[in-house]
Design a protein around this motif. Sequence first.
Motif, PDB file in Angstrom:
ATOM      1  N   LEU A 126      -3.720  -5.222  -0.071  1.00 31.73           N
ATOM      2  CA  LEU A 126      -2.388  -5.653  -0.494  1.00 31.73           C
ATOM      3  C   LEU A 126      -1.401  -5.523   0.661  1.00 31.73           C
ATOM      4  O   LEU A 126      -0.622  -6.445   0.929  1.00 31.73           O
ATOM      5  CB  LEU A 126      -1.931  -4.832  -1.703  1.00 31.73           C
ATOM      6  CG  LEU A 126      -0.511  -5.116  -2.203  1.00 31.73           C
ATOM      7  CD1 LEU A 126      -0.352  -6.575  -2.626  1.00 31.73           C
ATOM      8  CD2 LEU A 126      -0.170  -4.174  -3.373  1.00 31.73           C
ATOM      9  N   GLY A 143       3.098 -10.180  -7.555  1.00 27.31           N
ATOM     10  CA  GLY A 143       1.732  -9.811  -7.874  1.00 27.31           C
ATOM     11  C   GLY A 143       1.642  -9.612  -9.364  1.00 27.31           C
ATOM     12  O   GLY A 143       2.662  -9.399 -10.038  1.00 27.31           O
ATOM     13  N   PRO A 145      -0.549  -7.321 -11.380  1.00 22.98           N
ATOM     14  CA  PRO A 145      -1.548  -6.277 -11.603  1.00 22.98           C
ATOM     15  C   PRO A 145      -1.664  -5.866 -13.060  1.00 22.98           C
ATOM     16  O   PRO A 145      -0.850  -6.234 -13.905  1.00 22.98           O
ATOM     17  CB  PRO A 145      -1.014  -5.115 -10.767  1.00 22.98           C
ATOM     18  CG  PRO A 145       0.467  -5.295 -10.819  1.00 22.98           C
ATOM     19  CD  PRO A 145       0.667  -6.798 -10.769  1.00 22.98           C
ATOM     20  N   ASN A 161      -6.678  -7.469  -9.753  1.00 25.99           N
ATOM     21  CA  ASN A 161      -5.484  -7.512  -8.917  1.00 25.99           C
ATOM     22  C   ASN A 161      -4.833  -6.145  -8.816  1.00 25.99           C
ATOM     23  O   ASN A 161      -3.634  -6.033  -8.642  1.00 25.99           O
ATOM     24  CB  ASN A 161      -4.492  -8.555  -9.423  1.00 25.99           C
ATOM     25  CG  ASN A 161      -3.563  -9.037  -8.322  1.00 25.99           C
ATOM     26  OD1 ASN A 161      -3.726  -8.684  -7.167  1.00 25.99           O
ATOM     27  ND2 ASN A 161      -2.576  -9.813  -8.671  1.00 25.99           N
ATOM     28  N   ARG A 164      -0.395  -1.528 -11.478  1.00 26.24           N
ATOM     29  CA  ARG A 164       1.054  -1.468 -11.285  1.00 26.24           C
ATOM     30  C   ARG A 164       1.411  -0.330 -10.330  1.00 26.24           C
ATOM     31  O   ARG A 164       2.248  -0.504  -9.430  1.00 26.24           O
ATOM     32  CB  ARG A 164       1.743  -1.279 -12.644  1.00 26.24           C
ATOM     33  CG  ARG A 164       3.234  -1.085 -12.541  1.00 26.24           C
ATOM     34  CD  ARG A 164       3.868  -0.912 -13.914  1.00 26.24           C
ATOM     35  NE  ARG A 164       5.254  -0.519 -13.772  1.00 26.24           N
ATOM     36  CZ  ARG A 164       6.082  -0.383 -14.804  1.00 26.24           C
ATOM     37  NH1 ARG A 164       5.669  -0.610 -16.038  1.00 26.24           N
ATOM     38  NH2 ARG A 164       7.334  -0.010 -14.599  1.00 26.24           N
ATOM     39  N   TYR A 167       0.957  -1.300  -6.737  1.00 26.37           N
ATOM     40  CA  TYR A 167       2.030  -2.192  -6.277  1.00 26.37           C
ATOM     41  C   TYR A 167       3.323  -1.418  -6.061  1.00 26.37           C
ATOM     42  O   TYR A 167       4.054  -1.679  -5.093  1.00 26.37           O
ATOM     43  CB  TYR A 167       2.237  -3.332  -7.278  1.00 26.37           C
ATOM     44  CG  TYR A 167       1.313  -4.502  -7.032  1.00 26.37           C
ATOM     45  CD1 TYR A 167       1.768  -5.656  -6.412  1.00 26.37           C
ATOM     46  CD2 TYR A 167      -0.017  -4.456  -7.416  1.00 26.37           C
ATOM     47  CE1 TYR A 167       0.930  -6.732  -6.178  1.00 26.37           C
ATOM     48  CE2 TYR A 167      -0.869  -5.527  -7.192  1.00 26.37           C
ATOM     49  CZ  TYR A 167      -0.392  -6.656  -6.569  1.00 26.37           C
ATOM     50  OH  TYR A 167      -1.232  -7.721  -6.329  1.00 26.37           O
ATOM     51  N   PHE A 172       6.729  -2.768  -4.350  1.00 24.88           N
ATOM     52  CA  PHE A 172       7.034  -3.786  -5.350  1.00 24.88           C
ATOM     53  C   PHE A 172       7.777  -3.133  -6.523  1.00 24.88           C
ATOM     54  O   PHE A 172       7.573  -1.960  -6.821  1.00 24.88           O
ATOM     55  CB  PHE A 172       5.749  -4.431  -5.875  1.00 24.88           C
ATOM     56  CG  PHE A 172       5.113  -5.401  -4.923  1.00 24.88           C
ATOM     57  CD1 PHE A 172       5.183  -6.769  -5.160  1.00 24.88           C
ATOM     58  CD2 PHE A 172       4.425  -4.959  -3.798  1.00 24.88           C
ATOM     59  CE1 PHE A 172       4.569  -7.671  -4.293  1.00 24.88           C
ATOM     60  CE2 PHE A 172       3.815  -5.843  -2.935  1.00 24.88           C
ATOM     61  CZ  PHE A 172       3.897  -7.207  -3.174  1.00 24.88           C
ATOM     62  N   MET A 185       5.132  -8.041 -10.793  1.00 28.46           N
ATOM     63  CA  MET A 185       5.749  -7.147  -9.822  1.00 28.46           C
ATOM     64  C   MET A 185       6.316  -8.006  -8.702  1.00 28.46           C
ATOM     65  O   MET A 185       5.703  -9.010  -8.320  1.00 28.46           O
ATOM     66  CB  MET A 185       4.713  -6.172  -9.257  1.00 28.46           C
ATOM     67  CG  MET A 185       4.023  -5.299 -10.290  1.00 28.46           C
ATOM     68  SD  MET A 185       5.094  -4.075 -11.078  1.00 28.46           S
ATOM     69  CE  MET A 185       5.350  -2.923  -9.733  1.00 28.46           C
ATOM     70  N   ARG A 187       8.576  -8.268  -4.803  1.00 28.16           N
ATOM     71  CA  ARG A 187       9.061  -7.633  -3.574  1.00 28.16           C
ATOM     72  C   ARG A 187       9.598  -8.690  -2.648  1.00 28.16           C
ATOM     73  O   ARG A 187       8.949  -9.724  -2.422  1.00 28.16           O
ATOM     74  CB  ARG A 187       7.920  -6.869  -2.891  1.00 28.16           C
ATOM     75  CG  ARG A 187       8.338  -6.238  -1.576  1.00 28.16           C
ATOM     76  CD  ARG A 187       7.239  -5.440  -0.946  1.00 28.16           C
ATOM     77  NE  ARG A 187       7.648  -5.100   0.428  1.00 28.16           N
ATOM     78  CZ  ARG A 187       6.874  -4.454   1.270  1.00 28.16           C
ATOM     79  NH1 ARG A 187       5.666  -4.057   0.929  1.00 28.16           N
ATOM     80  NH2 ARG A 187       7.308  -4.188   2.498  1.00 28.16           N
TER      81      ARG A 187
END
Length: 195
Positions: A126, A143, A145, A161, A164, A167, A172, A185, A187
């Motif tokens: 990531l 993303g 997740p 993926n 959370r 991330y 994120f 999420m 960013r």
Amino acid sequence: MSDFMIKALTPETFGDFAALVERNGGMFAGCWCTKFHPDCAEKGDSAGENRALKQRLVADGVAHAALVYDGDRAVAWAEYGSPEELPSIHHRKEYLATAERLPDYRVTCILVERGRRGHGLAAIALRGAVELIASAGGGLVEGYPHDTGGVRKKNSSFLYNGTRAMYERAGFSYDRPKGQGNCVMMRDVAPSTPD
């Protein structure tokens, strides 16, 4: 962690990506990480058809991923791209109904080689995707997740993926739920400056 290197998925690194996918059974049902790309006549039911499609998309410059290398072997990746490159996300109808705007990039799939899971490689993948996005000019990145509430409820094979929490550690912020057990999420990634 510093022993790992990130490389972009390109025609030159496709063989390393292919070896990783082959070591992991072609991904879920021979997907070859084509699930989130647009539907097209080439997307098939066989791993061979999907491999050929992925290779063509990489050659055409419309398939992106950060590959994590341990020495000369790719051991993980994070797929990313624009919404045009990766439109076929899970729960798309719900997602579009609740979206204020589309991101510049989305991270849709993270895979870590079997036997290497549980050692932070998904987080490195990531981070590698974020770095490659920054070098391409940055922008709003999303993303999707799994939102496990901080508790690992699923086998890592099904956390396609990440989580959370992973991330959040990567900077994120939570935006909203998406489907059952997933979330959006976000960013803002600033463009990187050349060294």
